[in-house]
Design a protein around this motif. Structure first.
Motif, PDB file in Angstrom:
ATOM      1  N   ARG A 196       8.687  -4.849  -9.732  1.00  0.00           N
ATOM      2  CA  ARG A 196       8.677  -3.343  -9.683  1.00  0.00           C
ATOM      3  C   ARG A 196       6.971  -2.248  -8.971  1.00  0.00           C
ATOM      4  NH1 ARG A 196      11.476  -3.743 -15.104  1.00  0.00           N
ATOM      5  NH2 ARG A 196      12.578  -5.142 -14.604  1.00  0.00           N
ATOM      6  N   THR A 197       7.075  -1.019  -8.776  1.00  0.00           N
ATOM      7  CA  THR A 197       6.113  -0.653  -8.673  1.00  0.00           C
ATOM      8  C   THR A 197       5.057  -0.630  -9.979  1.00  0.00           C
ATOM      9  OG1 THR A 197       7.363   1.985  -9.304  1.00  0.00           O
ATOM     10  CG2 THR A 197       7.681   1.169  -7.866  1.00  0.00           C
ATOM     11  N   LEU A 198       3.000  -0.230  -9.538  1.00  0.00           N
ATOM     12  CA  LEU A 198       2.304  -0.007  -9.831  1.00  0.00           C
ATOM     13  C   LEU A 198       2.786   1.220 -11.309  1.00  0.00           C
ATOM     14  CD1 LEU A 198      -0.419   0.261  -7.957  1.00  0.00           C
ATOM     15  CD2 LEU A 198       0.485  -2.023  -9.418  1.00  0.00           C
ATOM     16  N   GLY A 199       3.272   2.323 -11.131  1.00  0.00           N
ATOM     17  CA  GLY A 199       3.597   3.286 -12.207  1.00  0.00           C
ATOM     18  C   GLY A 199       4.316   2.273 -13.283  1.00  0.00           C
ATOM     19  N   GLU A 200       5.675   1.483 -13.124  1.00  0.00           N
ATOM     20  CA  GLU A 200       6.343   1.063 -14.026  1.00  0.00           C
ATOM     21  C   GLU A 200       4.926  -0.114 -14.698  1.00  0.00           C
ATOM     22  OE1 GLU A 200      10.980   0.355 -12.440  1.00  0.00           O
ATOM     23  OE2 GLU A 200       8.802  -0.285 -10.797  1.00  0.00           O
ATOM     24  N   VAL A 201       4.191  -0.462 -14.028  1.00  0.00           N
ATOM     25  CA  VAL A 201       3.601  -0.955 -15.013  1.00  0.00           C
ATOM     26  C   VAL A 201       2.601  -0.843 -15.177  1.00  0.00           C
ATOM     27  CG1 VAL A 201       2.027  -3.690 -15.030  1.00  0.00           C
ATOM     28  CG2 VAL A 201       4.377  -3.074 -13.438  1.00  0.00           C
ATOM     29  N   LEU A 202       1.211   0.429 -14.576  1.00  0.00           N
ATOM     30  CA  LEU A 202       0.922   0.630 -15.822  1.00  0.00           C
ATOM     31  C   LEU A 202       0.663   1.841 -15.549  1.00  0.00           C
ATOM     32  CD1 LEU A 202      -2.274  -0.511 -12.604  1.00  0.00           C
ATOM     33  CD2 LEU A 202      -1.278  -1.317 -14.673  1.00  0.00           C
ATOM     34  N   GLY A 203       1.773   2.297 -15.740  1.00  0.00           N
ATOM     35  CA  GLY A 203       1.923   4.381 -16.124  1.00  0.00           C
ATOM     36  C   GLY A 203       1.541   5.255 -14.801  1.00  0.00           C
ATOM     37  N   ASP A 204       2.582   6.355 -14.455  1.00  0.00           N
ATOM     38  CA  ASP A 204       2.189   6.847 -13.353  1.00  0.00           C
ATOM     39  C   ASP A 204       1.186   7.466 -13.507  1.00  0.00           C
ATOM     40  OD1 ASP A 204       4.509   6.720 -12.477  1.00  0.00           O
ATOM     41  OD2 ASP A 204       6.178   8.618 -13.895  1.00  0.00           O
ATOM     42  N   PRO A 205       0.306   7.943 -14.274  1.00  0.00           N
ATOM     43  CA  PRO A 205      -1.078   8.636 -14.511  1.00  0.00           C
ATOM     44  C   PRO A 205      -2.155   7.303 -13.480  1.00  0.00           C
ATOM     45  CG  PRO A 205      -0.193   9.045 -16.538  1.00  0.00           C
ATOM     46  CD  PRO A 205       0.628   7.909 -16.079  1.00  0.00           C
ATOM     47  N   LEU A 206      -1.770   6.395 -14.111  1.00  0.00           N
ATOM     48  CA  LEU A 206      -3.030   5.260 -13.285  1.00  0.00           C
ATOM     49  C   LEU A 206      -2.474   4.840 -12.179  1.00  0.00           C
ATOM     50  CD1 LEU A 206      -3.927   2.795 -16.294  1.00  0.00           C
ATOM     51  CD2 LEU A 206      -5.566   4.580 -14.505  1.00  0.00           C
ATOM     52  N   ALA A 207      -1.292   5.320 -11.795  1.00  0.00           N
ATOM     53  CA  ALA A 207      -0.650   4.526 -10.103  1.00  0.00           C
ATOM     54  C   ALA A 207      -1.111   5.240  -9.463  1.00  0.00           C
ATOM     55  CB  ALA A 207       0.570   4.178 -10.476  1.00  0.00           C
ATOM     56  N   GLU A 208      -1.189   6.786  -9.814  1.00  0.00           N
ATOM     57  CA  GLU A 208      -0.876   7.951  -8.714  1.00  0.00           C
ATOM     58  C   GLU A 208      -3.436   8.001  -9.009  1.00  0.00           C
ATOM     59  OE1 GLU A 208      -1.023  11.200  -6.207  1.00  0.00           O
ATOM     60  OE2 GLU A 208       0.022  10.336  -7.346  1.00  0.00           O
ATOM     61  N   ARG A 209      -3.684   7.649  -9.458  1.00  0.00           N
ATOM     62  CA  ARG A 209      -4.423   7.739  -9.095  1.00  0.00           C
ATOM     63  C   ARG A 209      -5.749   6.361  -8.415  1.00  0.00           C
ATOM     64  NH1 ARG A 209      -5.669   9.361 -15.096  1.00  0.00           N
ATOM     65  NH2 ARG A 209      -6.361   7.607 -16.307  1.00  0.00           N
ATOM     66  N   ARG A 211       0.500  -0.906  -0.039  1.00  0.00           N
ATOM     67  CA  ARG A 211      -0.337  -0.265  -0.218  1.00  0.00           C
ATOM     68  C   ARG A 211       0.949   1.401  -0.236  1.00  0.00           C
ATOM     69  NH1 ARG A 211      -4.348   1.894   4.254  1.00  0.00           N
ATOM     70  NH2 ARG A 211      -5.078   3.813   3.952  1.00  0.00           N
ATOM     71  N   THR A 212       1.845   1.897   0.707  1.00  0.00           N
ATOM     72  CA  THR A 212       2.850   2.167   0.834  1.00  0.00           C
ATOM     73  C   THR A 212       3.428   2.276  -0.919  1.00  0.00           C
ATOM     74  OG1 THR A 212       2.731   2.230   3.482  1.00  0.00           O
ATOM     75  CG2 THR A 212       4.759   3.410   2.396  1.00  0.00           C
ATOM     76  N   THR A 213       4.465   1.231  -0.847  1.00  0.00           N
ATOM     77  CA  THR A 213       5.772   1.928  -1.498  1.00  0.00           C
ATOM     78  C   THR A 213       4.911   2.089  -3.367  1.00  0.00           C
ATOM     79  OG1 THR A 213       6.357  -0.387  -1.235  1.00  0.00           O
ATOM     80  CG2 THR A 213       7.287   1.212  -0.032  1.00  0.00           C
ATOM     81  N   GLN A 214       3.918   0.746  -2.876  1.00  0.00           N
ATOM     82  CA  GLN A 214       2.891   0.309  -4.636  1.00  0.00           C
ATOM     83  C   GLN A 214       3.971  -0.154  -5.022  1.00  0.00           C
ATOM     84  OE1 GLN A 214       1.692   3.081  -6.576  1.00  0.00           O
ATOM     85  NE2 GLN A 214       0.159   3.752  -5.615  1.00  0.00           N
ATOM     86  N   GLU A 215       4.824  -0.917  -4.820  1.00  0.00           N
ATOM     87  CA  GLU A 215       5.745  -2.127  -5.017  1.00  0.00           C
ATOM     88  C   GLU A 215       5.525  -3.218  -5.021  1.00  0.00           C
ATOM     89  OE1 GLU A 215       9.519  -5.001  -3.933  1.00  0.00           O
ATOM     90  OE2 GLU A 215       9.624  -1.949  -3.792  1.00  0.00           O
ATOM     91  N   ILE A 216       5.285  -4.338  -6.346  1.00  0.00           N
ATOM     92  CA  ILE A 216       4.024  -5.804  -6.749  1.00  0.00           C
ATOM     93  C   ILE A 216       4.941  -5.857  -6.078  1.00  0.00           C
ATOM     94  CG2 ILE A 216       3.179  -6.694  -8.557  1.00  0.00           C
ATOM     95  CD1 ILE A 216       3.417  -4.765 -10.209  1.00  0.00           C
ATOM     96  N   LEU A 230      -0.459  -7.691 -20.215  1.00  0.00           N
ATOM     97  CA  LEU A 230       0.130  -5.729 -20.325  1.00  0.00           C
ATOM     98  C   LEU A 230       1.687  -5.161 -21.242  1.00  0.00           C
ATOM     99  CD1 LEU A 230      -0.922  -5.555 -16.529  1.00  0.00           C
ATOM    100  CD2 LEU A 230      -2.402  -4.847 -18.719  1.00  0.00           C
ATOM    101  N   HIS A 231       1.326  -6.275 -21.259  1.00  0.00           N
ATOM    102  CA  HIS A 231       2.604  -6.393 -22.598  1.00  0.00           C
ATOM    103  C   HIS A 231       3.940  -5.722 -21.842  1.00  0.00           C
ATOM    104  CE1 HIS A 231       1.021  -6.796 -26.186  1.00  0.00           C
ATOM    105  NE2 HIS A 231      -0.579  -5.054 -25.745  1.00  0.00           N
ATOM    106  N   ARG A 232       3.830  -6.804 -20.492  1.00  0.00           N
ATOM    107  CA  ARG A 232       5.470  -6.710 -19.350  1.00  0.00           C
ATOM    108  C   ARG A 232       5.590  -7.325 -19.157  1.00  0.00           C
ATOM    109  NH1 ARG A 232       4.373  -2.113 -21.097  1.00  0.00           N
ATOM    110  NH2 ARG A 232       4.122  -0.212 -19.224  1.00  0.00           N
ATOM    111  N   ASP A 233       6.982  -8.045 -19.272  1.00  0.00           N
ATOM    112  CA  ASP A 233       7.619  -9.117 -18.892  1.00  0.00           C
ATOM    113  C   ASP A 233       7.969  -9.163 -17.526  1.00  0.00           C
ATOM    114  OD1 ASP A 233       7.032 -10.396 -21.549  1.00  0.00           O
ATOM    115  OD2 ASP A 233       8.875  -9.518 -22.841  1.00  0.00           O
ATOM    116  N   ALA A 234       8.125  -8.233 -17.058  1.00  0.00           N
ATOM    117  CA  ALA A 234       9.182  -8.273 -16.051  1.00  0.00           C
ATOM    118  C   ALA A 234       8.635  -6.956 -15.066  1.00  0.00           C
ATOM    119  CB  ALA A 234      10.591  -7.561 -16.239  1.00  0.00           C
ATOM    120  N   TRP A 235       8.064  -7.776 -13.855  1.00  0.00           N
ATOM    121  CA  TRP A 235       6.917  -7.180 -12.983  1.00  0.00           C
ATOM    122  C   TRP A 235       7.085  -7.337 -11.484  1.00  0.00           C
ATOM    123  CZ3 TRP A 235       4.528 -10.838  -9.928  1.00  0.00           C
ATOM    124  CH2 TRP A 235       4.176 -12.145 -10.064  1.00  0.00           C
ATOM    125  N   LEU A 236       7.331  -8.056 -11.034  1.00  0.00           N
ATOM    126  CA  LEU A 236       7.770  -8.715  -9.588  1.00  0.00           C
ATOM    127  C   LEU A 236       8.883  -7.666  -9.474  1.00  0.00           C
ATOM    128  CD1 LEU A 236       7.208 -10.605  -7.228  1.00  0.00           C
ATOM    129  CD2 LEU A 236       9.477 -12.253  -7.610  1.00  0.00           C
TER     130      LEU A 236
END
Length: 715
Positions: free
Chosen positions: A58-71, A34-39, A50-56
């Motif tokens: 990573r943050t939500l911003g890196e996988v979904l994009g910063d605007p969505l992570a902020e929302r 919840r705090t760091t948004q690290e997956i 999602l076209h993201r091979d590496a996600w473990l």
């Protein structure tokens, strides 16, 4: 295959469907801090969707994009349970993103969206048209028929059924709309085992549930979940479905399904069940519109059921007035029980009636033998003073097996126990042919490897049900109680007239004694109130003299409890009736007194929405004490001692009462182990009820559910 009667079906009810550890693979679930948004966990084909091979890691911003992570952060930190975040474009596909919190875990769900979002004005127009059609429906049956059409138009599924839960947890299809070639389940019943108890609980929590493809292979959480307890997916849209339910759908020939809950007065009334022959998605836009339409349907069902109940009460009141006025000219109903037996029977649409008074039996219509009636009367009299009403008499009274044809239904009323004076209304057996969707006694079987599997056949299966009659409505039971009051009044009046004719002086003396008794009661009440006030003042003086803050708080707490008891006693003494109390009026008066005693800053802060419900006086005392304790707790803890809104409501559903005390304060402050809490727990047990605490978003919501009177149990 082994019949279910030889199988322990408790395993089905105990299946932990809220912690499957996997999701439906048409979407992706990301679980982050919840705090760091690290997956740290995910489920579904993240690389393909999602076209993201590496996600473990990573943050939500890196996988979904910063605007969505902020929302996501804004949505989950807004104080609500969570909700829709926005759309995500990944390659040529579009996805809907929603998020919610589970403790310190952030659960993000990504699922396919419509290529182009539906215009809001289009959805609103469709909902408005459907709502107007609901309002125009003449009755509940017409409403449900219209609802099936509107939900199929909105969702596009091949079959839409309006499914209602019955008293025995079985369900019946009351309305249906079909595409060409789809088999019908109209008027078919489904056994309660088809929807286990834990599934019904989730239907109240999650109002829309979709399975786009019943042949899917679950996508597990990765890496393997090693936390101390499994992830609770109760609020997850993508939560994987029980394998038993998946096989159940496949056995029905269904490729995709969806369900919308119809929740009326906080209880699961039924479902809008949607089936499609082939896999079919139901994107977020359609689900949101369906959820709103289901809420409108629930409100219209309540309104139309209330209107039908009101019309029935008016009809019964008219019959009561006609009955009493007809005999008023001949000495009253009480003096003409024998001659009025036929009218008594017709008043409640019974097949037979028996009136027992002073050792004499008067009958009309189809009744058991005189000997059986006398035995039955003894049984009715041995029970509580409340009416005995059942459409399955043989399940409660073993002797009824001998006369089910004449009296499978009974409404028994003790007018006066001293004579004795009883009225028994009978309804004859009405054998029912129930159409089941498959044999209900073979709802589950043991397959190869001793695995519990659902039945494979949904062919119409008929069952003949015996020992039941037409049901007694609440309006009919109320009419019987009002008739008892009328007879008691007539009985008292007749005795008074006879006494006046013989002993006028004795009547005058009796009136004098009654007046003295009233004065004595008032004096006793006055002294009780003075004594309570004196003790309260003494506790206040002692409280101010205490140097120890803990002792001071303890004395203040005792004084508040004493004042609460005084309020309950004073309000009950002012009630208009002795045996029963209008709980709605009593609650309004009680809260009014409490509001004025809590200080000027609380003026207008406590609101009451109470339906007029009659309850026995002894239950009113217990209810008053529990409600008072809940309001005191909210007063103390909700706003840290400051004033704030407190909402108190009372309503009745069938034969159960529900009292809700809700605030918008700092959240959980459920009672602990103090005297007030122990007293409240004792009162709840005495009422045979259930007290639950839930998040009010914000604040705390305390719900007390209990029978309006002591329920009748089989002997």
């Amino acid at each position: 295959m082994t019949d279910l009667t030889a199988v322990d079906v408790g395993a089905c009810d105990a299946e932990p469907i809220h912690i499957p550890g996997s999701i439906q693979p048409h979407g992706v679930m990301l679980i982050a801090d919840r705090t760091t948004q690290e997956i740290h966990h995910a489920a579904g084909d993240v690389a393909r969707l999602l076209h993201r091979d590496a996600w473990l890691g990573r943050t939500l911003g890196e996988v979904l994009g910063d605007p969505l992570a902020e929302r996501v952060a804004q949505t989950t930190n807004s104080g609500v349970a969570g909700g829709y975040v926005g759309r995500l474009a990944a390659g040529r596909e579009a996805f809907d993103v929603s998020a919610h919190l589970d403790g310190e875990r952030l659960i993000v769900e990504v699922e396919p969206a419509l290529g182009a979002p539906l215009p809001a004005v289009l959805l609103l127009a469709q909902l408005e048209a459907a709502g107007a059609a609901f309002e125009r429906a003449a009755n509940v049956k017409a409403l449900l028929d219209r609802a099936a059409i509107e939900f199929r138009r909105l969702t596009g599924f091949d079959r839409v059924m309006i499914y209602r839960f019955l008293d025995d947890d079985a369900g019946a299809v009351l309305a249906e709309d079909l595409a060409d070639g789809m088999p019908s389940f109209m008027n078919h019943h489904f056994p309660g085992s088809d929807i286990p108890a834990q599934a019904r609980s989730l239907y109240v929590r999650n109002l829309v549930r979709v399975i786009p493809d019943v042949t899917y292979t679950p996508a597990p959480l990765l890496p393997a979940w090693i936390a101390s307890k499994p992830l609770d997916m109760s609020d997850c849209v993508l939560r994987s479905v029980s394998p038993v339910h998946m096989q159940y759908m496949r056995n029905m020939g269904v490729g995709a399904s969806a369900s919308m809950s119809v929740v009326k007065d906080g209880l699961l009334w039924g479902l809008i069940a949607c089936h499609h022959r082939t896999p079919k998605l139901m994107p977020y836009d359609i689900r949101t519109a369906a959820r709103a339409l289901a809420g409108g349907l629930a409100r219209q069902i309540r309104a139309k059921e209330d209107a039908e109940a009101y019309r029935e009460r008016l009809r019964l009141r008219g019959l009561e007035d006609e009955l009493t006025s007809r005999f008023a000219r001949a000495g009253g109903v009480d003096a003409n029980v024998a001659a009025g037996a036929r009218e008594l029977r017709r008043m409640l649409d019974a097949d037979g009636v028996a009136a027992i008074r002073g050792g004499q039996l008067h009958q009309d219509g189809v009744c058991p033998s005189a000997g059986e009636i006398w035995k039955l009367a003894e049984w009715v009299q041995s029970r509580s003073a409340d009416p005995v009403a059942t459409d399955r008499l043989s399940e409660h009274y073993a002797g009824a097996e001998a006369f089910t044809a004449e009296a499978s239904g009974l409404l028994g009323l003790v007018v006066a126990a001293d004579e004795p004076f009883l009225i028994l209304w009978f309804r004859a057996e009405e054998p029912q042919v129930v159409n089941w969707a498959g044999n209900p006694h073979k709802a589950m079987t043991l397959g190869p490897g001793e695995t519990l599997t659902p039945r494979a056949s949904f062919e119409a299966w008929r069952e003949q049900v015996h020992g039941r009659s037409r049901r007694w409505t609440l309006g009919e039971i109320d009419a019987a109680v009002r008739l008892r009051d009328t007879l008691l009044e007539a009985r008292a009046h007749r005795r008074q007239v006879e006494m006046n004719a013989r002993l006028t002086d004795a009547v005058a003396e009796k009136d004098g004694l009654l007046q003295q008794k009233e004065i004595l009661l008032k004096e006793v009440n006055h002294r009780i109130q003075n004594s309570l006030q004196l003790v309260s003042s003494f506790l206040g003086l002692q409280s101010r003299a205490m140097g120890d803050p803990k002792l001071h708080e303890a004395f203040e707490e005792a004084r508040r409890r004493l004042q609460a008891v005084a309020l309950v006693h004073r309000r009950l003494y002012r009630a208009d009736q002795i045996e029963v109390v209008d709980m709605g009026r009593y609650l309004e008066d009680l809260i009014g007194d409490m509001n004025s005693s809590m200080g000027a800053e609380w003026a207008g802060k406590i609101s009451v929405d109470a339906a007029p419900v009659l309850v026995p006086t002894d239950r009113a005392v217990s209810l008053g004490l529990v409600i008072t304790e809940l309001v005191i707790n909210a007063n103390k803890y909700a706003y840290d001692g400051a004033a704030g809104p407190i909402e108190v409501s009372l309503d009745e559903h069938n034969d159960r009462l529900r009292v809700v005390v809700a605030d918008h304060g700092r959240g959980k402050h459920a009672p602990g182990e103090g005297f007030g809490s122990r007293m409240m727990s004792a009162m709840v047990r005495q009422l045979g009820g259930d007290l639950a605490f839930a998040d009010n978003h914000p604040g705390l919501r305390a719900s007390l559910t209990c029978p309006s009177s002591t329920p009748m149990r089989p002997e």
